[in-house]
Design a protein around this motif. Sequence first.
Motif, PDB file in Angstrom:
ATOM      1  N   ARG A 104      12.779 -12.464  37.674  1.00 55.46           N
ATOM      2  CA  ARG A 104      13.607 -11.342  37.234  1.00 55.46           C
ATOM      3  C   ARG A 104      14.082 -11.527  35.799  1.00 55.46           C
ATOM      4  NH1 ARG A 104      18.065  -9.914  41.661  1.00 55.46           N
ATOM      5  NH2 ARG A 104      18.842  -8.671  39.928  1.00 55.46           N
ATOM      6  N   ARG A 107      10.936 -11.535  33.350  1.00 52.12           N
ATOM      7  CA  ARG A 107      10.282 -10.228  33.307  1.00 52.12           C
ATOM      8  C   ARG A 107      11.107  -9.250  32.478  1.00 52.12           C
ATOM      9  NH1 ARG A 107       9.509  -8.971  38.717  1.00 52.12           N
ATOM     10  NH2 ARG A 107      11.647  -8.260  38.756  1.00 52.12           N
ATOM     11  N   GLN A 108      12.437  -9.255  32.695  1.00 50.76           N
ATOM     12  CA  GLN A 108      13.297  -8.369  31.909  1.00 50.76           C
ATOM     13  C   GLN A 108      13.343  -8.787  30.441  1.00 50.76           C
ATOM     14  OE1 GLN A 108      14.625  -5.525  32.736  1.00 50.76           O
ATOM     15  NE2 GLN A 108      13.838  -5.723  34.817  1.00 50.76           N
ATOM     16  N   TRP A 109      13.340 -10.076  30.211  1.00 53.45           N
ATOM     17  CA  TRP A 109      13.378 -10.567  28.839  1.00 53.45           C
ATOM     18  C   TRP A 109      12.105 -10.169  28.088  1.00 53.45           C
ATOM     19  CZ3 TRP A 109      10.712 -14.882  26.509  1.00 53.45           C
ATOM     20  CH2 TRP A 109      11.198 -15.204  25.249  1.00 53.45           C
ATOM     21  N   SER A 111      10.031  -7.667  28.876  1.00 55.26           N
ATOM     22  CA  SER A 111       9.905  -6.212  28.754  1.00 55.26           C
ATOM     23  C   SER A 111      10.869  -5.648  27.710  1.00 55.26           C
ATOM     24  CB  SER A 111      10.144  -5.540  30.104  1.00 55.26           C
ATOM     25  OG  SER A 111      11.489  -5.687  30.496  1.00 55.26           O
ATOM     26  N   ALA A 112      11.953  -6.360  27.425  1.00 61.44           N
ATOM     27  CA  ALA A 112      12.919  -5.897  26.425  1.00 61.44           C
ATOM     28  C   ALA A 112      12.610  -6.435  25.039  1.00 61.44           C
ATOM     29  CB  ALA A 112      14.326  -6.301  26.833  1.00 61.44           C
ATOM     30  N   LEU A 116      17.847  -9.869  25.961  1.00 58.01           N
ATOM     31  CA  LEU A 116      18.302  -9.717  27.326  1.00 58.01           C
ATOM     32  C   LEU A 116      19.725  -9.193  27.326  1.00 58.01           C
ATOM     33  CD1 LEU A 116      17.241 -10.240  30.175  1.00 58.01           C
ATOM     34  CD2 LEU A 116      18.346 -12.456  30.095  1.00 58.01           C
ATOM     35  N   ASP A 120      20.297  -4.544  31.646  1.00 59.18           N
ATOM     36  CA  ASP A 120      18.880  -4.588  31.994  1.00 59.18           C
ATOM     37  C   ASP A 120      18.614  -5.394  33.267  1.00 59.18           C
ATOM     38  OD1 ASP A 120      18.317  -3.119  29.761  1.00 59.18           O
ATOM     39  OD2 ASP A 120      17.873  -4.868  28.514  1.00 59.18           O
ATOM     40  N   LEU A 121      19.548  -6.261  33.632  1.00 55.76           N
ATOM     41  CA  LEU A 121      19.328  -7.129  34.782  1.00 55.76           C
ATOM     42  C   LEU A 121      19.593  -6.356  36.046  1.00 55.76           C
ATOM     43  CD1 LEU A 121      20.984 -10.340  33.401  1.00 55.76           C
ATOM     44  CD2 LEU A 121      18.562  -9.899  33.649  1.00 55.76           C
TER      45      LEU A 121
END
Length: 121
Positions: A104, A107-109, A111-112, A116, A120-121
């Motif tokens: 998680r 993946r968020q890091w 995609s951004a 972070l 977004d989390l």
Amino acid sequence: MSANLLASKTIPLLRLLGALALLVSILGGYGLLLHAKWQLLEEALAGNTAGHAAQHLLLIPLLPITAVVAMALVIPLFVYVGNYAAFASLALPRPDHYVQLLFRVYRQWLSAGGKLKDKDL
């Protein structure tokens, strides 16, 4: 009402202890691995081992690689403790929850674009 909102964002003591236990085990494992590599390099420099010199030179690039891996495993723990509300469903040190945390966070890091944010989390 604001006290309830604040209480829901703080990490419970048992979850914090689980995250700290996981942190200590990761850093302890890294320390043991670093010590083993250092011992091999010292023995190679002293000439006490019967290995080829190229084998010992292959250990040198492993030093920064293992440091990066250790940091990549530790950074999501700080995100977990710092932003517990987003990860309230995860209970560390369960291995499956830790893997979910890794996926998680990174993946968020990714995609951004390397940034972070809490939303977004």
